[in-house]
Design a protein around this motif. Structure first.
Motif, mmCIF file in Angstrom:
data_model
loop_
_atom_site.group_PDB
_atom_site.id
_atom_site.type_symbol
_atom_site.label_atom_id
_atom_site.label_comp_id
_atom_site.label_asym_id
_atom_site.label_seq_id
_atom_site.Cartn_x
_atom_site.Cartn_y
_atom_site.Cartn_z
ATOM 1 N N PRO A 178 0.836 -1.211 0.000
ATOM 2 C CA PRO A 178 0.000 0.000 0.000
ATOM 3 C C PRO A 178 0.870 1.259 0.000
ATOM 4 O O PRO A 178 1.867 1.318 0.718
ATOM 5 N N VAL A 179 0.497 2.219 -0.835
ATOM 6 C CA VAL A 179 1.180 3.518 -0.892
ATOM 7 C C VAL A 179 0.117 4.600 -1.053
ATOM 8 O O VAL A 179 -1.018 4.319 -1.454
ATOM 9 N N GLU A 180 0.492 5.817 -0.753
ATOM 10 C CA GLU A 180 -0.385 6.965 -0.979
ATOM 11 C C GLU A 180 0.353 7.911 -1.911
ATOM 12 O O GLU A 180 1.431 8.401 -1.577
ATOM 13 N N ARG A 181 -0.219 8.113 -3.116
ATOM 14 C CA ARG A 181 0.408 8.965 -4.138
ATOM 15 C C ARG A 181 -0.631 9.296 -5.201
ATOM 16 O O ARG A 181 -1.657 8.624 -5.287
ATOM 17 N N PRO A 182 -0.363 10.311 -6.015
ATOM 18 C CA PRO A 182 -1.276 10.583 -7.132
ATOM 19 C C PRO A 182 -1.326 9.374 -8.071
ATOM 20 O O PRO A 182 -0.330 8.670 -8.242
ATOM 21 N N PHE A 183 -2.491 9.139 -8.661
ATOM 22 C CA PHE A 183 -2.705 8.010 -9.558
ATOM 23 C C PHE A 183 -2.901 8.550 -10.963
ATOM 24 O O PHE A 183 -3.765 9.380 -11.210
ATOM 25 N N ARG A 184 -2.086 8.059 -11.889
ATOM 26 C CA ARG A 184 -2.160 8.476 -13.287
ATOM 27 C C ARG A 184 -2.322 7.243 -14.170
ATOM 28 O O ARG A 184 -1.381 6.826 -14.845
ATOM 29 N N PRO A 185 -3.514 6.632 -14.168
ATOM 30 C CA PRO A 185 -3.699 5.391 -14.936
ATOM 31 C C PRO A 185 -3.601 5.610 -16.435
ATOM 32 O O PRO A 185 -3.829 6.713 -16.940
ATOM 33 N N GLU A 186 -3.259 4.535 -17.123
ATOM 34 C CA GLU A 186 -3.204 4.554 -18.585
ATOM 35 C C GLU A 186 -4.582 4.883 -19.130
ATOM 36 O O GLU A 186 -5.596 4.520 -18.542
ATOM 37 N N GLY A 187 -4.622 5.553 -20.293
ATOM 38 C CA GLY A 187 -5.892 5.966 -20.869
ATOM 39 C C GLY A 187 -6.699 4.846 -21.481
ATOM 40 O O GLY A 187 -7.910 4.912 -21.560
ATOM 41 N N GLY A 188 -6.057 3.794 -21.940
ATOM 42 C CA GLY A 188 -6.773 2.687 -22.566
ATOM 43 C C GLY A 188 -6.740 2.797 -24.080
ATOM 44 O O GLY A 188 -6.640 3.879 -24.648
ATOM 45 N N ALA A 189 -6.848 1.654 -24.717
ATOM 46 C CA ALA A 189 -6.727 1.584 -26.174
ATOM 47 C C ALA A 189 -7.843 2.309 -26.901
ATOM 48 O O ALA A 189 -7.665 2.773 -28.015
ATOM 49 N N TYR A 190 -9.014 2.416 -26.274
ATOM 50 C CA TYR A 190 -10.162 2.985 -26.975
ATOM 51 C C TYR A 190 -10.593 4.333 -26.391
ATOM 52 O O TYR A 190 -11.638 4.841 -26.713
ATOM 53 N N SER A 191 -9.769 4.904 -25.527
ATOM 54 C CA SER A 191 -10.170 6.152 -24.868
ATOM 55 C C SER A 191 -9.717 7.391 -25.624
ATOM 56 O O SER A 191 -9.963 8.495 -25.187
ATOM 57 N N GLY A 192 -9.015 7.207 -26.747
ATOM 58 C CA GLY A 192 -8.522 8.373 -27.477
ATOM 59 C C GLY A 192 -7.319 8.980 -26.786
ATOM 60 O O GLY A 192 -7.107 10.166 -26.833
ATOM 61 N N GLY A 193 -6.522 8.174 -26.124
ATOM 62 C CA GLY A 193 -5.340 8.681 -25.428
ATOM 63 C C GLY A 193 -5.742 9.409 -24.171
ATOM 64 O O GLY A 193 -6.730 9.103 -23.543
ATOM 65 N N HIS A 194 -4.985 10.426 -23.826
ATOM 66 C CA HIS A 194 -5.244 11.201 -22.616
ATOM 67 C C HIS A 194 -6.130 12.399 -22.880
ATOM 68 O O HIS A 194 -6.311 13.233 -22.021
ATOM 69 N N GLY A 195 -6.629 12.533 -24.105
ATOM 70 C CA GLY A 195 -7.485 13.670 -24.392
ATOM 71 C C GLY A 195 -6.699 14.963 -24.545
ATOM 72 O O GLY A 195 -7.249 16.030 -24.425
ATOM 73 N N HIS A 196 -5.416 14.868 -24.816
ATOM 74 C CA HIS A 196 -4.608 16.074 -24.959
ATOM 75 C C HIS A 196 -4.824 16.671 -26.338
ATOM 76 O O HIS A 196 -4.786 15.973 -27.335
ATOM 77 N N ASP A 197 -5.035 17.954 -26.363
ATOM 78 C CA ASP A 197 -5.179 18.619 -27.652
ATOM 79 C C ASP A 197 -4.034 19.597 -27.806
ATOM 80 O O ASP A 197 -4.062 20.692 -27.324
ATOM 81 N N HIS A 198 -2.966 19.126 -28.456
ATOM 82 C CA HIS A 198 -1.801 19.961 -28.662
ATOM 83 C C HIS A 198 -1.829 20.520 -30.068
ATOM 84 O O HIS A 198 -2.300 19.875 -30.992
ATOM 85 N N PRO A 199 -1.278 21.713 -30.257
ATOM 86 C CA PRO A 199 -1.274 22.297 -31.590
ATOM 87 C C PRO A 199 -0.288 21.627 -32.526
ATOM 88 O O PRO A 199 -0.307 21.854 -33.705
ATOM 89 N N HIS A 200 0.588 20.771 -31.995
ATOM 90 C CA HIS A 200 1.588 20.111 -32.820
ATOM 91 C C HIS A 200 1.237 18.644 -32.962
ATOM 92 O O HIS A 200 0.247 18.174 -32.437
ATOM 93 N N GLY A 201 2.105 17.889 -33.643
ATOM 94 C CA GLY A 201 1.864 16.473 -33.896
ATOM 95 C C GLY A 201 2.037 15.633 -32.652
ATOM 96 O O GLY A 201 1.566 15.971 -31.590
ATOM 97 N N GLY A 202 2.762 14.524 -32.799
ATOM 98 C CA GLY A 202 2.934 13.579 -31.699
ATOM 99 C C GLY A 202 3.645 14.193 -30.515
ATOM 100 O O GLY A 202 4.360 15.186 -30.623
ATOM 101 N N HIS A 203 3.461 13.580 -29.362
ATOM 102 C CA HIS A 203 4.114 14.049 -28.150
ATOM 103 C C HIS A 203 4.334 12.855 -27.230
ATOM 104 O O HIS A 203 3.763 11.811 -27.416
ATOM 105 N N HIS A 204 5.166 13.057 -26.248
ATOM 106 C CA HIS A 204 5.504 11.980 -25.322
ATOM 107 C C HIS A 204 5.115 12.400 -23.914
ATOM 108 O O HIS A 204 5.207 13.560 -23.565
ATOM 109 N N HIS A 205 4.704 11.440 -23.113
ATOM 110 C CA HIS A 205 4.389 11.681 -21.717
ATOM 111 C C HIS A 205 5.447 11.028 -20.859
ATOM 112 O O HIS A 205 5.807 9.879 -21.084
ATOM 113 N N HIS A 206 5.949 11.750 -19.906
ATOM 114 C CA HIS A 206 6.923 11.202 -18.978
ATOM 115 C C HIS A 206 6.340 11.304 -17.595
ATOM 116 O O HIS A 206 6.111 12.397 -17.097
#
Length: 162
Positions: free
Chosen positions: A130-158
């Protein structure tokens, strides 16, 4: 009530008047329209054109240009680890087979705290602490990614491993 009508992603945040912050759990950060109140008391209506995932460090842009900081709330999670990369991949497969949200890091996986899944992981040779921390789950194959709308092309999440 003043409206927040767009998201300014953390990588594009350079200046602006941050007037309050909202602290939201992972399930509360996938939104389109909801009334919110900041930690400092500012009430506003989140009113986006489409549902989007609000990430830790993003800002919501109010109609008058002021900004509301988005902060991921700490949540009670299980940090799952294994003795080898192959063993961790095997655990990820079993977790994914149960269709539950998971955050996958290089050396660990985080899921919502659940004693049944903790027992399963331990039974398969992994650790589930058990830990206590922010949770950043994967978006899923059919969720359209993280919903990020960037003005440029591809991007990476770290994402940090905790």
């Amino acid at each position: 009530m003043i409206r927040a009508t767009r998201i300014l992603r953390r990588e594009h945040l350079s200046s602006g008047e941050i007037v309050d912050r909202v602290v939201l759990e992972s399930g509360e950060r996938h939104r389109r329209r909801i009334a919110l109140r900041g930690a400092g008391g500012l009430g506003f209506l989140l009113d986006l054109p489409e549902a989007a995932v609000l990430d830790d460090g993003d800002a919501l842009v109010l109609e008058d240009g002021r900004l509301i900081w988005v902060e991921a709330a700490p949540e009670r999670l299980l940090e799952i680890r294994a003795a080898s990369d192959h063993a961790l991949k095997r655990l990820i497969w079993h977790i994914g087979n149960r269709h539950i949200p998971a955050e996958i890091g290089a050396e660990a996986v985080w899921i919502a705290d659940d004693h049944v899944l903790a027992d399963m992981v331990r039974g398969l040779g992994g650790t589930a602490e058990p830990v206590e921390r922010p949770f950043r789950p994967e978006g899923g194959a059919y969720s359209g990614g993280h919903g990020h709308d960037h003005p440029h092309g591809g991007h990476h999440h770290h994402h940090a491993d905790g």
